[in-house]
Motif scaffolding. Structure first.
Motif, PDB file in Angstrom:
ATOM      1  N   GLU A  36       0.848  -1.180   0.000  1.00 29.81           N
ATOM      2  CA  GLU A  36       0.000   0.000   0.000  1.00 29.81           C
ATOM      3  C   GLU A  36       0.893   1.243   0.000  1.00 29.81           C
ATOM      4  OE1 GLU A  36      -3.858  -0.947   2.523  1.00 29.81           O
ATOM      5  OE2 GLU A  36      -2.066  -1.572   3.612  1.00 29.81           O
ATOM      6  N   LEU A  68      -1.243  -1.198  -4.370  1.00 25.65           N
ATOM      7  CA  LEU A  68      -2.308  -0.214  -4.256  1.00 25.65           C
ATOM      8  C   LEU A  68      -1.709   1.156  -4.001  1.00 25.65           C
ATOM      9  CD1 LEU A  68      -4.744  -2.257  -1.993  1.00 25.65           C
ATOM     10  CD2 LEU A  68      -5.092  -1.689  -4.410  1.00 25.65           C
ATOM     11  N   TYR A  70      -2.537   4.850  -2.684  1.00 28.50           N
ATOM     12  CA  TYR A  70      -3.453   5.721  -1.949  1.00 28.50           C
ATOM     13  C   TYR A  70      -2.932   7.156  -2.026  1.00 28.50           C
ATOM     14  CZ  TYR A  70      -5.570   1.549   0.171  1.00 28.50           C
ATOM     15  OH  TYR A  70      -6.207   0.354   0.375  1.00 28.50           O
ATOM     16  N   LYS A  92      -6.286   7.052   6.887  1.00 32.00           N
ATOM     17  CA  LYS A  92      -5.825   5.660   6.877  1.00 32.00           C
ATOM     18  C   LYS A  92      -4.337   5.582   7.204  1.00 32.00           C
ATOM     19  CE  LYS A  92      -5.402   1.730   3.660  1.00 32.00           C
ATOM     20  NZ  LYS A  92      -6.268   0.756   4.361  1.00 32.00           N
ATOM     21  N   ARG A 170     -12.176  -5.675   3.744  1.00 25.34           N
ATOM     22  CA  ARG A 170     -12.429  -4.438   3.014  1.00 25.34           C
ATOM     23  C   ARG A 170     -12.390  -4.703   1.514  1.00 25.34           C
ATOM     24  NH1 ARG A 170      -6.701  -1.883   2.528  1.00 25.34           N
ATOM     25  NH2 ARG A 170      -5.491  -2.994   4.088  1.00 25.34           N
ATOM     26  N   VAL A 172     -11.707  -2.847  -2.127  1.00 21.38           N
ATOM     27  CA  VAL A 172     -10.988  -1.710  -2.697  1.00 21.38           C
ATOM     28  C   VAL A 172     -11.247  -1.658  -4.198  1.00 21.38           C
ATOM     29  CG1 VAL A 172      -8.736  -0.622  -3.010  1.00 21.38           C
ATOM     30  CG2 VAL A 172      -9.191  -1.970  -0.941  1.00 21.38           C
ATOM     31  N   VAL A 198      -6.271   3.834  -5.942  1.00 20.38           N
ATOM     32  CA  VAL A 198      -7.473   3.559  -5.155  1.00 20.38           C
ATOM     33  C   VAL A 198      -8.425   4.748  -5.254  1.00 20.38           C
ATOM     34  CG1 VAL A 198      -8.394   3.052  -2.870  1.00 20.38           C
ATOM     35  CG2 VAL A 198      -6.200   2.071  -3.577  1.00 20.38           C
ATOM     36  N   GLU A 201     -12.803   2.714  -1.056  1.00 16.87           N
ATOM     37  CA  GLU A 201     -12.481   1.628  -0.132  1.00 16.87           C
ATOM     38  C   GLU A 201     -13.573   1.555   0.930  1.00 16.87           C
ATOM     39  OE1 GLU A 201      -8.431   0.085   1.574  1.00 16.87           O
ATOM     40  OE2 GLU A 201      -9.073   1.782   2.832  1.00 16.87           O
ATOM     41  N   LYS A 202     -14.143   0.370   1.102  1.00 16.64           N
ATOM     42  CA  LYS A 202     -15.227   0.180   2.056  1.00 16.64           C
ATOM     43  C   LYS A 202     -14.989  -1.098   2.868  1.00 16.64           C
ATOM     44  CE  LYS A 202     -17.722   3.584   0.280  1.00 16.64           C
ATOM     45  NZ  LYS A 202     -18.043   4.834   1.006  1.00 16.64           N
ATOM     46  N   TYR A 203     -15.286  -1.029   4.166  1.00 19.86           N
ATOM     47  CA  TYR A 203     -15.233  -2.220   5.019  1.00 19.86           C
ATOM     48  C   TYR A 203     -16.598  -2.895   5.045  1.00 19.86           C
ATOM     49  CZ  TYR A 203     -10.561  -1.589   6.958  1.00 19.86           C
ATOM     50  OH  TYR A 203      -9.195  -1.506   7.115  1.00 19.86           O
ATOM     51  N   LYS A 245      -8.002 -10.364  -6.081  1.00 19.10           N
ATOM     52  CA  LYS A 245      -8.515  -9.287  -6.914  1.00 19.10           C
ATOM     53  C   LYS A 245      -9.185  -9.801  -8.176  1.00 19.10           C
ATOM     54  CE  LYS A 245      -4.645  -8.048  -9.936  1.00 19.10           C
ATOM     55  NZ  LYS A 245      -3.976  -6.891 -10.587  1.00 19.10           N
TER      56      LYS A 245
END
Length: 249
Positions: A36, A68, A70, A92, A170, A172, A198, A201-203, A245
């Motif tokens: 990340e 990823l 961010y 984050k 999560r 992404v 990204v 992004e959701k949990y 993915k």
């Protein structure tokens, strides 16, 4: 004599039972490495890290190494507002900093499997960490299958193989690649290429062994963008346990 025979039989049964149980509980899945990168188009030292992330993503794209990018927002004040920057991603990074007991955040910074960080342009260290983490098999695996892909949303099925106790999952959504002409700031007059950007992004509210999930596609995504959806499973300490993915070409 009968008592001794009974004890031997019981011991053999116990050995077989616990051997079988042990083999079942320690079932291993392929190792996964999640990199990340926290970056910004307003940061002059970030393009080299962006290029390294792209190189690593291409080189290991079939080897369960997921990259990823961010984009944080704390560089936006210098004169160029990164179109991909989000306060959510700065928050984050700050959450990771609290985990690592760091007093400050910086770019470019890369987090490996949620467990450690270093300067994102450090090529030697990145390759060394990929090699090291590739040796660590996972006790959990994820399978994904696309259901629906429209201009507004992506829906998919997922299955998690292994224990999901005390885990968070999560989803992404990332743009595979985009180039941007930067007009101001530290990278003024440069054309920057970013990869695995990204944009959402959701949990998951609840982690279940299987189910389906729908993620909305934000307005920043254009019809020419190729997208990827990731599902990442982590523990309560933010250590990444596994990931998978789906690419949409």
């Amino acid at each position: 004599m009968m008592k001794r025979k009974y004890l031997i039989t019981l011991s053999l049964f116990t050995l077989i039972f616990f051997t079988s149980f042990s083999n079942w509980t320690v079932k291993k899945h392929d190792s996964v490495v999640v990199l990340e990168l926290f970056t910004s188009q307003g940061c002059s030292s970030c393009p080299s890290a962006d290029a390294l992330l792209e190189k690593v993503g291409d080189e290991f794209k079939t080897k369960n190494v997921f990259t990823l990018s961010y984009h944080v927002d704390y560089w936006d004040y210098i004169g160029w507002k990164d179109p991909f920057s989000q306060k959510q991603f700065t928050d984050k990074q700050r959450a990771y900093a609290r985990k690592f007991r760091d007093n400050q955040i910086y770019t470019p910074a890369v987090i490996v499997n949620g467990k450690e960080h270093f300067v994102g342009s450090n090529r030697a260290k990145m390759y060394a960490k990929i090699k090291a983490y590739k040796k660590e098999l996972s006790t959990v695996g994820i399978s994904l299958c696309a259901i629906e892909n429209t201009a507004k949303k992506i829906k998919f099925n997922y299955t998690i193989n292994g224990s999901i106790s005390n885990t968070k999952a999560r989803v992404v959504l990332a743009i595979q690649e985009r180039t941007t002409k930067v007009k101001r700031g530290e990278n003024a007059r440069r054309t920057l290429k970013n990869s695995h950007i990204v944009v959402a992004e959701k949990y998951l509210t609840n982690v279940e062994a299987s189910g389906n999930y729908t993620i909305d596609i934000p307005k920043i995504v254009t019809k020419n963008d190729k997208l990827s959806v990731y599902m990442i499973l982590e523990n309560t300490q933010k250590d990444i346990l596994t990931a998978q993915k789906l690419d949409f070409l």
